[in-house]
Design an enzyme around this catalytic site. Structure first.
Site, PDB file in Angstrom:
ATOM      1  N   HIS A  97     -27.375  11.390  56.986  1.00 11.79           N
ATOM      2  CA  HIS A  97     -26.660  11.214  55.715  1.00 11.79           C
ATOM      3  C   HIS A  97     -26.965  12.275  54.656  1.00 11.79           C
ATOM      4  CE1 HIS A  97     -24.716   7.758  57.139  1.00 11.79           C
ATOM      5  NE2 HIS A  97     -25.520   6.804  56.714  1.00 11.79           N
ATOM      6  N   HIS A 150     -19.509   5.244  51.648  1.00 12.93           N
ATOM      7  CA  HIS A 150     -20.423   4.238  52.217  1.00 12.93           C
ATOM      8  C   HIS A 150     -20.349   2.909  51.460  1.00 12.93           C
ATOM      9  CE1 HIS A 150     -23.865   2.822  54.472  1.00 12.93           C
ATOM     10  NE2 HIS A 150     -23.981   4.004  55.078  1.00 12.93           N
ATOM     11  N   GLU A 201     -17.098   2.879  57.690  1.00 10.65           N
ATOM     12  CA  GLU A 201     -17.238   4.270  57.276  1.00 10.65           C
ATOM     13  C   GLU A 201     -16.383   5.176  58.162  1.00 10.65           C
ATOM     14  OE1 GLU A 201     -21.581   5.115  57.202  1.00 10.65           O
ATOM     15  OE2 GLU A 201     -21.689   2.947  57.534  1.00 10.65           O
TER      16      GLU A 201
END
Length: 340
Positions: free
Chosen positions: A110, A180, A295
């Site tokens: 991420h 997210h 996502e």
């Protein structure tokens, strides 16, 4: 219905270091969305239910300090430069090995320790919404190339939230962006989202190993708990990338809460979708499975998997991606298959 989106902005709580943060509010046709310049976060989404009552359906925090104190869940944030995982925190690009931040054991996840979710973005009003932008310099978190990236949040007629991503680089790099947000259509403060009914247009997943990194296989969902091609209640224990059967104008996902009648419909140009049921939430500030993340993305570890769709971006190219979250209500009586 209205003829456009009502837009307003205001000062929000600053970062701990004093950096100012702004909050933008978009409202149209029953949908109200709040966007922060911190992390390009979708702080809240409010939509009506079957009884006409509008409730927040996205998990969010009340101030910037909350997001800084709880960075790991990435509540509502724009995640990048590379969403999801890269095995070993390294990959080979044009014959050169690139080492990026290892922030989940030996792997990258991420965007690293200071990914896009922890940056304060510039913002400007655009028709029906707000455009946020930033520049990631060459070498940030180990990624090559100076990257100019923007995300535009708009509300379309009917109150759908549209997210448009754009990016360009001055050197070859890899890029994977996602939003997210965690969804709980019964209400963000209603407890577990398990029992929501989910439909996914996906006949395969990319299985993962013990480190949650894809093995490189494409596994059919037939006869497994991963098969959501027909709507069924969501149980615990999902954190997996789905290989979508289609992209573009047709919806790839539907999430439904029978109790409130709220229906979330997802369209995307991306080839994958990560289903995450947030089992690891520990009560600070939300309990386990309080929201379900959908996502849209390219696949995890694509830089090391030539069999996956490429995430390479080169100078002279423009990265573009669009995801739309639509909201509606089913008027039929509660089916008894809602929240469990």
């Amino acid at each position: 219905m209205t003829t456009g989106t009502a837009i307003r902005s205001e000062d929000f709580t600053p970062r701990a270091d004093g950096t100012p943060v702004r909050r933008w509010t978009l409202e149209r046709d029953g949908t109200l969305v709040r966007i922060l310049t911190y992390g390009a976060v979708v702080q809240s989404v409010e939509v009506p239910g079957r009884d006409g009552t509008r409730a927040g359906v996205a998990l969010g925090l009340k101030d910037t300090a909350g997001y800084e104190a709880h960075p790991g869940p990435y509540f509502g944030a724009l995640v990048g430069r590379y969403a999801n995982r890269i095995r070993g925190g390294s990959f080979v690009l044009d014959g050169h090995t690139r080492q990026v931040t290892r922030n989940e054991g030996r792997n990258h996840v991420h965007g690293g320790t200071r990914g896009f979710d922890k940056r304060v973005w510039d913002a400007e009003e655009v028709p029906d919404g707000v455009r946020l932008s930033l520049v990631a310099e060459d070498g940030e978190e180990g990624f090559p190339g100076r990257l100019a990236v923007s995300v535009t949040y708009t509300l379309a007629a009917g109150g759908a939230l549209r997210i448009d991503y754009r990016a360009a680089t001055d050197a070859p790099t890899v890029l994977n962006l996602t939003n997210h947000t965690y969804w709980n259509l019964a209400g963000a403060d209603s407890g577990s989202a398990l029992g929501h009914e989910l439909r996914l247009a996906a006949g395969a997943i990319t299985p993962v190993d013990a480190e949650s990194v894809p093995t490189g296989e494409f596994a059919p969902v037939d006869g497994t708990r991963f098969d959501f091609r027909e709507a069924k209640p969501v149980g615990p224990g999902y954190d997996i990338n789905y290989v979508l059967d289609r992209t573009g104008e047709k919806p790839v996902a539907e999430l439904y809460d029978a109790g409130s009648g709220r229906l979330l419909t997802v369209w995307t140009t991306e080839p994958g979708l990560q289903l995450y049921t947030a089992d690891h939430f520990d009560g600070r500030p939300f309990t386990a499975c309080a929201g379900i993340a959908l996502e849209t993305q390219h696949f995890p570890d694509s830089p090391n998997r030539p069999e996956f769709p490429s995430t390479v971006l080169r100078p002279g190219e423009e990265f573009t991606s669009t995801t739309v979250y639509g909201f509606s209500v089913r008027r039929e009586a509660v089916s008894g298959r809602g929240r469990g």
